[in-house]
Design a protein around this motif. Sequence first.
Motif, PDB file in Angstrom:
ATOM      1  N   LEU A 222      46.559  39.002  44.455  1.00  0.00           N
ATOM      2  CA  LEU A 222      47.821  39.706  44.257  1.00  0.00           C
ATOM      3  C   LEU A 222      47.629  40.919  43.357  1.00  0.00           C
ATOM      4  O   LEU A 222      48.231  41.982  43.587  1.00  0.00           O
ATOM      5  CB  LEU A 222      48.852  38.755  43.656  1.00  0.00           C
ATOM      6  CG  LEU A 222      50.248  39.338  43.399  1.00  0.00           C
ATOM      7  CD1 LEU A 222      50.852  39.889  44.679  1.00  0.00           C
ATOM      8  CD2 LEU A 222      51.170  38.291  42.786  1.00  0.00           C
ATOM      9  N   GLY A 223      46.787  40.804  42.335  1.00  0.00           N
ATOM     10  CA  GLY A 223      46.503  41.953  41.474  1.00  0.00           C
ATOM     11  C   GLY A 223      45.814  43.070  42.225  1.00  0.00           C
ATOM     12  O   GLY A 223      46.080  44.255  41.977  1.00  0.00           O
ATOM     13  N   ILE A 224      44.920  42.712  43.158  1.00  0.00           N
ATOM     14  CA  ILE A 224      44.259  43.744  43.974  1.00  0.00           C
ATOM     15  C   ILE A 224      45.284  44.487  44.827  1.00  0.00           C
ATOM     16  O   ILE A 224      45.259  45.728  44.922  1.00  0.00           O
ATOM     17  CB  ILE A 224      43.171  43.098  44.853  1.00  0.00           C
ATOM     18  CG1 ILE A 224      42.047  42.535  43.981  1.00  0.00           C
ATOM     19  CG2 ILE A 224      42.609  44.110  45.842  1.00  0.00           C
ATOM     20  CD1 ILE A 224      41.002  41.765  44.749  1.00  0.00           C
ATOM     21  N   VAL A 225      46.191  43.736  45.442  1.00  0.00           N
ATOM     22  CA  VAL A 225      47.232  44.369  46.269  1.00  0.00           C
ATOM     23  C   VAL A 225      48.109  45.283  45.418  1.00  0.00           C
ATOM     24  O   VAL A 225      48.440  46.411  45.824  1.00  0.00           O
ATOM     25  CB  VAL A 225      48.071  43.287  46.972  1.00  0.00           C
ATOM     26  CG1 VAL A 225      49.261  43.914  47.687  1.00  0.00           C
ATOM     27  CG2 VAL A 225      47.211  42.503  47.956  1.00  0.00           C
TER      28      VAL A 225
ATOM     29  N   CYS B 273      55.482  48.832  43.190  1.00  0.00           N
ATOM     30  CA  CYS B 273      54.370  48.243  42.425  1.00  0.00           C
ATOM     31  C   CYS B 273      54.421  48.677  40.963  1.00  0.00           C
ATOM     32  O   CYS B 273      54.159  47.874  40.057  1.00  0.00           O
ATOM     33  CB  CYS B 273      53.033  48.642  43.057  1.00  0.00           C
ATOM     34  SG  CYS B 273      52.759  47.957  44.707  1.00  0.00           S
ATOM     35  N   VAL B 274      54.741  49.943  40.718  1.00  0.00           N
ATOM     36  CA  VAL B 274      54.807  50.438  39.336  1.00  0.00           C
ATOM     37  C   VAL B 274      55.896  49.700  38.556  1.00  0.00           C
ATOM     38  O   VAL B 274      55.674  49.248  37.420  1.00  0.00           O
ATOM     39  CB  VAL B 274      55.059  51.960  39.319  1.00  0.00           C
ATOM     40  CG1 VAL B 274      55.399  52.430  37.912  1.00  0.00           C
ATOM     41  CG2 VAL B 274      53.828  52.696  39.835  1.00  0.00           C
ATOM     42  N   VAL B 275      57.088  49.584  39.151  1.00  0.00           N
ATOM     43  CA  VAL B 275      58.190  48.902  38.465  1.00  0.00           C
ATOM     44  C   VAL B 275      57.845  47.444  38.213  1.00  0.00           C
ATOM     45  O   VAL B 275      58.091  46.907  37.126  1.00  0.00           O
ATOM     46  CB  VAL B 275      59.487  49.032  39.296  1.00  0.00           C
ATOM     47  CG1 VAL B 275      60.587  48.150  38.716  1.00  0.00           C
ATOM     48  CG2 VAL B 275      59.940  50.495  39.338  1.00  0.00           C
ATOM     49  N   PHE B 276      57.252  46.787  39.200  1.00  0.00           N
ATOM     50  CA  PHE B 276      56.883  45.378  39.032  1.00  0.00           C
ATOM     51  C   PHE B 276      55.877  45.207  37.901  1.00  0.00           C
ATOM     52  O   PHE B 276      56.044  44.350  37.021  1.00  0.00           O
ATOM     53  CB  PHE B 276      56.304  44.846  40.344  1.00  0.00           C
ATOM     54  CG  PHE B 276      55.812  43.423  40.254  1.00  0.00           C
ATOM     55  CD1 PHE B 276      56.680  42.366  40.444  1.00  0.00           C
ATOM     56  CD2 PHE B 276      54.480  43.148  39.963  1.00  0.00           C
ATOM     57  CE1 PHE B 276      56.234  41.057  40.366  1.00  0.00           C
ATOM     58  CE2 PHE B 276      54.025  41.850  39.876  1.00  0.00           C
ATOM     59  CZ  PHE B 276      54.904  40.800  40.075  1.00  0.00           C
ATOM     60  N   ILE B 277      54.831  46.013  37.911  1.00  0.00           N
ATOM     61  CA  ILE B 277      53.775  45.876  36.904  1.00  0.00           C
ATOM     62  C   ILE B 277      54.305  46.164  35.509  1.00  0.00           C
ATOM     63  O   ILE B 277      54.072  45.395  34.559  1.00  0.00           O
ATOM     64  CB  ILE B 277      52.596  46.808  37.242  1.00  0.00           C
ATOM     65  CG1 ILE B 277      51.895  46.330  38.522  1.00  0.00           C
ATOM     66  CG2 ILE B 277      51.595  46.863  36.084  1.00  0.00           C
ATOM     67  CD1 ILE B 277      50.827  47.286  39.019  1.00  0.00           C
TER      68      ILE B 277
ATOM     69  N   ALA C 231      46.108  43.732  37.858  1.00  0.00           N
ATOM     70  CA  ALA C 231      46.298  44.976  38.611  1.00  0.00           C
ATOM     71  C   ALA C 231      45.906  46.188  37.776  1.00  0.00           C
ATOM     72  O   ALA C 231      45.259  47.125  38.275  1.00  0.00           O
ATOM     73  CB  ALA C 231      47.752  45.089  39.072  1.00  0.00           C
ATOM     74  N   GLU C 232      46.263  46.191  36.502  1.00  0.00           N
ATOM     75  CA  GLU C 232      45.891  47.310  35.637  1.00  0.00           C
ATOM     76  C   GLU C 232      44.389  47.337  35.374  1.00  0.00           C
ATOM     77  O   GLU C 232      43.783  48.405  35.279  1.00  0.00           O
ATOM     78  CB  GLU C 232      46.651  47.210  34.316  1.00  0.00           C
ATOM     79  CG  GLU C 232      48.124  47.550  34.435  1.00  0.00           C
ATOM     80  CD  GLU C 232      48.311  48.988  34.908  1.00  0.00           C
ATOM     81  OE1 GLU C 232      48.156  49.916  34.108  1.00  0.00           O
ATOM     82  OE2 GLU C 232      48.600  49.167  36.106  1.00  0.00           O
TER      83      GLU C 232
END
Length: 432
Positions: A242-245, A261-265, A313-314
Amino acid sequence: MSDIHANSVAFVRTQEVPTAPPPNDAAGVTKWIKDQLFSTPLNGLLTLVALYLIYTVLSAVLPWIAGGIWDAPSFAACREILGGESAACFAVLSERWNQLIFGFQYPEDQYWRPTLALVLMFVAIAPVLFFDLPRKLLAFTALYPFIAYYLLWGGTIFVPILALVGVAGGYVVYQRLVKGSFAAGFFGGIVAAFVIWTIGGWLIPDTASDTAMLTAVPSRYMGGFMLNMMLGVTCVSLSVPLGIVLALGRQSSMPLIKWVCVVFIEFIRGVPLITLLFVANVMLAYFFPPGSGVDLFLRVVIMITMFSAAYIAEVIRGGLAALPKGQYEAADSLGLDYPQAMRLIILPQALKISIPGIVNVAVGLFKDTTLVSVISMFDLVGMVRGPILASTEWNGVYWELFGFAALLFFIVCYGISQYSQWLERRLATDHR
């Protein structure tokens, strides 16, 4: 004259002289001590201070451990046996071993099931962690989640079989659609798996549970260190893909996907994990259909996975940013499409760079599984703080219990750290 000339010729040795051993202060332990511990007067002073502190701690701790009591029915009995001496009461570990590992509600006659699931887990992750092993073993790795579910939860065998069919069907749809669009293949696979699962749920008769081979065990019966392992392994396994996606979505050229993705992270990273656990305990059930009966374990897995995936993800985004632009241009020059370029060129290099960060998140995630004790889930720390210390027999035993918990977490986290260091050395091909 010839004799005089022969005697005047210099002697030439026909064999090499054996190498003389170095002086004692130039090699071996003496040299290491001199260079590492007493290289300067300040380092020598710090070494002596450190040795004194270590001696002070060990002189107090070792006798306390060596004189510990392992067989006693209660803390009061330990004190009577010790007769006023200061020593550990390890009898609490002997008496409450099963509760510390499996919780206090898991059926005692079914302890073999989580034990077998743990052993099979090492077999399943071996071909993933050590890629020199035969690739055929990955077939068992793919089957292990369904086997582990059936061993831990029991019930009807049709549930894991149906889940396996759904995943297989989703994978087939993904393979069919990914040639045209990566996003279409990914979401098409998810939809296909959900549809197969839903249809299969209607087809399974209500009496299917009568054919169960194993006793059904609800999630609320699971506890102890087993619960920490289940949460840690499950959430790490789900959060990495999920982090890769999310990392790829954050770098997408499509504005909608990028900003989602930005808002979620950013939102997940800005909220404490304990807040998300309270949301999982109280509010998350309202997002599921009425009567669906989604248990607390699944809700906690969802929240912890989302939390760790945002951080992973980061980390992966940093690995992607570290790659030179020429790697992307090389993929384009070979005529690779986006999925092929990511799978064959970009992601292998980015993930290799991101190994330390991913391991750091995984270690932190495994330790954070102890936070589930605040929402009445009796993990290892919850068992110590709840049923064990609340009992009259062991009220007052602290160092032994929390020291045992710290030892278990240290063994797991240290093993993860050592594996990551080995993997970094193995993949350090650019430094050879």
